[in-house]
Design a protein around this motif. Sequence first.
Motif, PDB file in Angstrom:
ATOM      1  N   SER A 173       0.836  -1.215   0.089  1.00 35.59           N
ATOM      2  CA  SER A 173      -0.040  -0.011  -0.012  1.00 35.59           C
ATOM      3  C   SER A 173       0.762   1.237   0.224  1.00 35.59           C
ATOM      4  CB  SER A 173      -0.951   0.078   1.166  1.00 35.59           C
ATOM      5  OG  SER A 173      -1.390   1.082   1.189  1.00 35.59           O
ATOM      6  N   ARG A 174       0.622   2.243  -0.530  1.00 36.22           N
ATOM      7  CA  ARG A 174       1.267   3.536  -0.800  1.00 36.22           C
ATOM      8  C   ARG A 174       0.868   4.304   0.701  1.00 36.22           C
ATOM      9  NH1 ARG A 174       3.272   4.254  -5.997  1.00 36.22           N
ATOM     10  NH2 ARG A 174       2.669   2.826  -7.512  1.00 36.22           N
ATOM     11  N   CYS A 175      -0.229   4.089   1.135  1.00 38.07           N
ATOM     12  CA  CYS A 175      -0.553   5.052   2.156  1.00 38.07           C
ATOM     13  C   CYS A 175      -0.591   4.250   3.632  1.00 38.07           C
ATOM     14  CB  CYS A 175      -1.865   5.517   2.167  1.00 38.07           C
ATOM     15  SG  CYS A 175      -2.189   6.280   0.394  1.00 38.07           S
ATOM     16  N   ASP A 176      -0.363   3.140   3.799  1.00 38.75           N
ATOM     17  CA  ASP A 176      -0.107   2.471   5.171  1.00 38.75           C
ATOM     18  C   ASP A 176       0.755   1.063   4.934  1.00 38.75           C
ATOM     19  OD1 ASP A 176      -1.994   0.078   4.236  1.00 38.75           O
ATOM     20  OD2 ASP A 176      -3.607   1.459   4.718  1.00 38.75           O
ATOM     21  N   LYS A 177       0.711   0.358   5.969  1.00 39.48           N
ATOM     22  CA  LYS A 177       1.570  -0.757   6.283  1.00 39.48           C
ATOM     23  C   LYS A 177       1.052  -2.168   5.444  1.00 39.48           C
ATOM     24  CE  LYS A 177       4.132   0.630  10.133  1.00 39.48           C
ATOM     25  NZ  LYS A 177       4.848   0.564  11.494  1.00 39.48           N
ATOM     26  N   ASP A 178      -0.295  -1.872   5.100  1.00 35.63           N
ATOM     27  CA  ASP A 178      -0.922  -3.020   4.656  1.00 35.63           C
ATOM     28  C   ASP A 178      -0.411  -3.182   3.078  1.00 35.63           C
ATOM     29  OD1 ASP A 178      -2.298  -3.362   6.663  1.00 35.63           O
ATOM     30  OD2 ASP A 178      -3.886  -1.962   6.325  1.00 35.63           O
ATOM     31  N   SER A 179      -0.785  -4.433   2.747  1.00 39.92           N
ATOM     32  CA  SER A 179      -0.736  -4.670   1.143  1.00 39.92           C
ATOM     33  C   SER A 179      -1.885  -4.933   0.446  1.00 39.92           C
ATOM     34  CB  SER A 179       0.351  -6.003   0.982  1.00 39.92           C
ATOM     35  OG  SER A 179      -0.293  -7.132   1.361  1.00 39.92           O
ATOM     36  N   ARG A 180      -2.167  -4.534  -0.764  1.00 36.96           N
ATOM     37  CA  ARG A 180      -3.292  -4.744  -1.706  1.00 36.96           C
ATOM     38  C   ARG A 180      -3.150  -5.848  -2.819  1.00 36.96           C
ATOM     39  NH1 ARG A 180      -5.493  -1.053  -4.490  1.00 36.96           N
ATOM     40  NH2 ARG A 180      -7.476  -1.576  -4.013  1.00 36.96           N
ATOM     41  N   THR A 181      -3.943  -6.235  -3.172  1.00 36.28           N
ATOM     42  CA  THR A 181      -3.912  -7.265  -4.573  1.00 36.28           C
ATOM     43  C   THR A 181      -4.762  -6.991  -5.629  1.00 36.28           C
ATOM     44  OG1 THR A 181      -5.881  -8.519  -3.652  1.00 36.28           O
ATOM     45  CG2 THR A 181      -3.890  -9.147  -2.735  1.00 36.28           C
ATOM     46  N   ILE A 182      -4.004  -7.122  -6.866  1.00 34.32           N
ATOM     47  CA  ILE A 182      -4.816  -7.052  -7.944  1.00 34.32           C
ATOM     48  C   ILE A 182      -4.906  -8.469  -8.594  1.00 34.32           C
ATOM     49  CG2 ILE A 182      -4.278  -6.066 -10.362  1.00 34.32           C
ATOM     50  CD1 ILE A 182      -2.436  -4.226  -9.193  1.00 34.32           C
ATOM     51  N   ASN A 183      -6.263  -8.802  -8.703  1.00 40.65           N
ATOM     52  CA  ASN A 183      -6.509 -10.042  -9.119  1.00 40.65           C
ATOM     53  C   ASN A 183      -7.701  -9.762 -10.300  1.00 40.65           C
ATOM     54  OD1 ASN A 183      -8.136  -9.903  -6.664  1.00 40.65           O
ATOM     55  ND2 ASN A 183      -9.196 -11.457  -7.912  1.00 40.65           N
ATOM     56  N   TRP A 184      -7.790 -10.934 -11.439  1.00 38.69           N
ATOM     57  CA  TRP A 184      -8.806 -11.099 -12.124  1.00 38.69           C
ATOM     58  C   TRP A 184      -8.795 -12.511 -12.692  1.00 38.69           C
ATOM     59  CZ3 TRP A 184      -6.634 -12.239 -16.698  1.00 38.69           C
ATOM     60  CH2 TRP A 184      -5.333 -12.068 -16.982  1.00 38.69           C
ATOM     61  N   GLU A 185      -9.872 -12.986 -13.050  1.00 37.75           N
ATOM     62  CA  GLU A 185     -10.068 -14.615 -13.500  1.00 37.75           C
ATOM     63  C   GLU A 185     -10.924 -14.615 -14.776  1.00 37.75           C
ATOM     64  OE1 GLU A 185     -11.733 -18.675 -12.269  1.00 37.75           O
ATOM     65  OE2 GLU A 185     -10.536 -17.430 -10.745  1.00 37.75           O
ATOM     66  N   CYS A 186     -10.754 -14.853 -15.925  1.00 46.50           N
ATOM     67  CA  CYS A 186     -11.471 -14.942 -16.840  1.00 46.50           C
ATOM     68  C   CYS A 186     -11.687 -16.511 -17.500  1.00 46.50           C
ATOM     69  CB  CYS A 186     -11.359 -14.112 -18.088  1.00 46.50           C
ATOM     70  SG  CYS A 186      -9.959 -14.730 -19.355  1.00 46.50           S
ATOM     71  N   GLN A 187     -12.913 -17.171 -17.970  1.00 42.58           N
ATOM     72  CA  GLN A 187     -13.308 -18.146 -18.525  1.00 42.58           C
ATOM     73  C   GLN A 187     -13.408 -18.387 -19.962  1.00 42.58           C
ATOM     74  OE1 GLN A 187     -12.946 -20.971 -16.010  1.00 42.58           O
ATOM     75  NE2 GLN A 187     -12.766 -19.711 -14.337  1.00 42.58           N
ATOM     76  N   TYR A 188     -12.867 -19.271 -20.609  1.00 41.44           N
ATOM     77  CA  TYR A 188     -12.999 -19.061 -21.913  1.00 41.44           C
ATOM     78  C   TYR A 188     -13.351 -20.649 -22.458  1.00 41.44           C
ATOM     79  CZ  TYR A 188     -11.706 -19.631 -27.143  1.00 41.44           C
ATOM     80  OH  TYR A 188     -11.593 -19.727 -28.381  1.00 41.44           O
ATOM     81  N   ALA A 189     -14.205 -20.972 -23.370  1.00 39.27           N
ATOM     82  CA  ALA A 189     -14.582 -22.417 -24.013  1.00 39.27           C
ATOM     83  C   ALA A 189     -14.948 -21.909 -25.358  1.00 39.27           C
ATOM     84  CB  ALA A 189     -15.563 -22.910 -23.327  1.00 39.27           C
ATOM     85  N   THR A 190     -14.735 -23.166 -26.221  1.00 37.74           N
ATOM     86  CA  THR A 190     -15.275 -23.065 -27.618  1.00 37.74           C
ATOM     87  C   THR A 190     -16.413 -24.195 -27.427  1.00 37.74           C
ATOM     88  OG1 THR A 190     -13.242 -22.373 -28.585  1.00 37.74           O
ATOM     89  CG2 THR A 190     -14.721 -23.395 -30.016  1.00 37.74           C
ATOM     90  N   PHE A 191     -17.613 -24.063 -28.083  1.00 34.87           N
ATOM     91  CA  PHE A 191     -18.598 -24.963 -28.058  1.00 34.87           C
ATOM     92  C   PHE A 191     -18.994 -25.283 -29.398  1.00 34.87           C
ATOM     93  CE2 PHE A 191     -19.291 -22.343 -24.151  1.00 34.87           C
ATOM     94  CZ  PHE A 191     -19.277 -23.341 -23.243  1.00 34.87           C
ATOM     95  N   GLY A 192     -19.438 -26.435 -29.767  1.00 32.80           N
ATOM     96  CA  GLY A 192     -19.932 -27.022 -30.980  1.00 32.80           C
ATOM     97  C   GLY A 192     -21.564 -27.418 -30.807  1.00 32.80           C
TER      98      GLY A 192
END
Length: 498
Positions: free
Chosen positions: A250-269
Motif C-alpha cells: 500500500s502507498r498509504c499504510d503498512k498493509d498490502s493490496r492485491t490486484i486480481n482477475w480471472e476469465c473463463q474461455y470455452a469453444t462450443f460446438g
Amino acid sequence: MKQPNKEGDTSYHSRRSVLGSVAAASGTAAITSIGTVAADGPNKFIGKTYDPVTDKEQGNATAVLDFAPDGLKGTLSAAGFDIDLGVDEPLSDHGNNSNSSMYTFMKNTDEYSVNYNGKNLPLHGRLDVIGSQITGTLKRPSAEYGPLAFSLSPISDGITAEDIGRALKPDRRREIVTGFSEVSLPKKGIPTSNSVRNMYTSRKVEDNRNIGDNTGLSSEIEPSDDDEYDVGAIVRNLSPESSDYHFYPSRCDKDSRTINWECQYATFGTRRYDSDGELMTSEHEIAFSNDKRWHMQLYFEDPPDPHVEPCDQDEGIPFQTNIEFWAGHSDESDLNDVEFRHPRPKDSDDDNGTNSEFLGTVLNIVGVVGGKWGQIGSTIVGYALLNGSGSSGPSVSDTGTGEKQEFYWDLPLDDYAADNTGNKYFPAHPDDAAGANITVDNKAGHGHYIDVRTRARFEWLHLEYYDAKCPCEHSGTFAKRTTTDLIDRTGSYKSVEV
C-alpha cells in the motif's frame, strides 16, 4: 469489480471537486478525479507508446489537442506518425461511458497504410479521455498486426514522458504473459510479434480422440427452440483460463493490496438431432460434407480489480475496451479437411443488421462439461459491441496463405446500456459473455479427426501510478491499457457418416 463506498466521504468529495472536464465540454458528465483539461484552446500532452500485452516500451508520444463543444481536433504524434485529427470535421464522442469520452479515427492514405498480402491496411486509432488523462491504441485490421497502446498526460501538470515510463510494469507482466520474451517492438510503426496470431503461447490441446462415435450418447434435454442452440464444450478450461493475482505494498499504510482477475474461455460446438429428437452428431462430430457452428465464449468470473488505492479510484474504472478472437487451421489441418465461413459478428462495414441479431444468442450447454462452464447450463452473447463503421465498429478479416485459412475479429467494446442488470464495464456473467462464432465446414473423410485452433484476448483500461507518493494526498495517476494473456486452444472433431 470492487469499488469504494463514497457515500458520506467528505474527504473524497473535497479532494475531487468537479471543475469541468473534456466530457463536460462535449455535453456529458464525467468524474474528474485525475484532473481536468481546459476546453478553451489547445492542450499539450506527453507520454509513451507501449505494448499493452507486455508493457514493453516503444518510445515517446506527444499530442496537441483542442477539446471543443463540437468535438476533438489536433495532432497526435506516436509510433513515427504525425496524425492530424478532426481535419474535415471534429471527432465526435460516441462512447456510452458517462465517466469518459471516446474518439476513433481511420487513416488510409499512403503515409499511414501498409500493404500486406496484396491488401491495403489502414491505420485505426482510438482515444479514451478520463479527466485530464488520455490512453488509446493504434492498430491495423489484420491478425498480422498487434495493438500498440499510448498514454498521455498534460504537460501543464509537470508530468514527463519518463514519469509515465516508470509506471509501465513489464516485470509484473512477465509473470503472466506466456510469450513475453518473444515480443519485440519496432522503433516506429505497429508491432507484429504481439499479434493474436503471431504471439507465442503455451498451446493446450483438448484430446477428443477417445470419444469414439456417438453410439450410446443421447440428448440430455429436448432439442431447443429455433432461436436457441444445444451445444457441448469442444475446448474448455478446468482451471482459470487467464488470471493474475499480484500483491503490492500500500502507498498509504503498512498493509498490502492485491490486484486480481480471472476469465473463463470455452469453444462450443452445436449438436444435431433427427426428426424424433434423437441425437445424430455430438459436439465432437461433424458429418461428412456437412457443417456445424463453433462458438467462442469468454467471460470474467472475477473482473479486474483497480490498480490504484480505493481512495483514488472512481466508479467505472477499469472498463472494457476491446476483445480479439481468432480461428484457423492447426498445423495438422488445411482447406482439404475443413473450411471456415459465415463469421459472426461481421465487419461493421458489411453488417446489414446481422450483428444486432448475433447478440442475445442463447447456448444451452449439455453433455460432459467440466469446470465453471459445467455449472452454468446456458450462456448468452450479451456484451457491448461498439456500434459504427470503419475504426469505430467490428473489424473482421478472412485471410490465409496456400491451403490455410483464418478468421480474425477485432471488436471494440463500449459500456452496456443503463438498463443492463449485470456489470456495466465487463462481461462478468455467462449471460453477458463476449463471443464470436463461425461455420466449420467438414470436408474430411469418414473416421478422420480434424484439429481447429482458436484464440482470444481481452483488453481493458485502468489507472496506474507513476510516483510513490500516497495517492490520498497526491495522485500521480495516468490512464493505460492492459490485456489478458493470450488464450490458445486447439480442439478436434471426428468426421462421421450419418
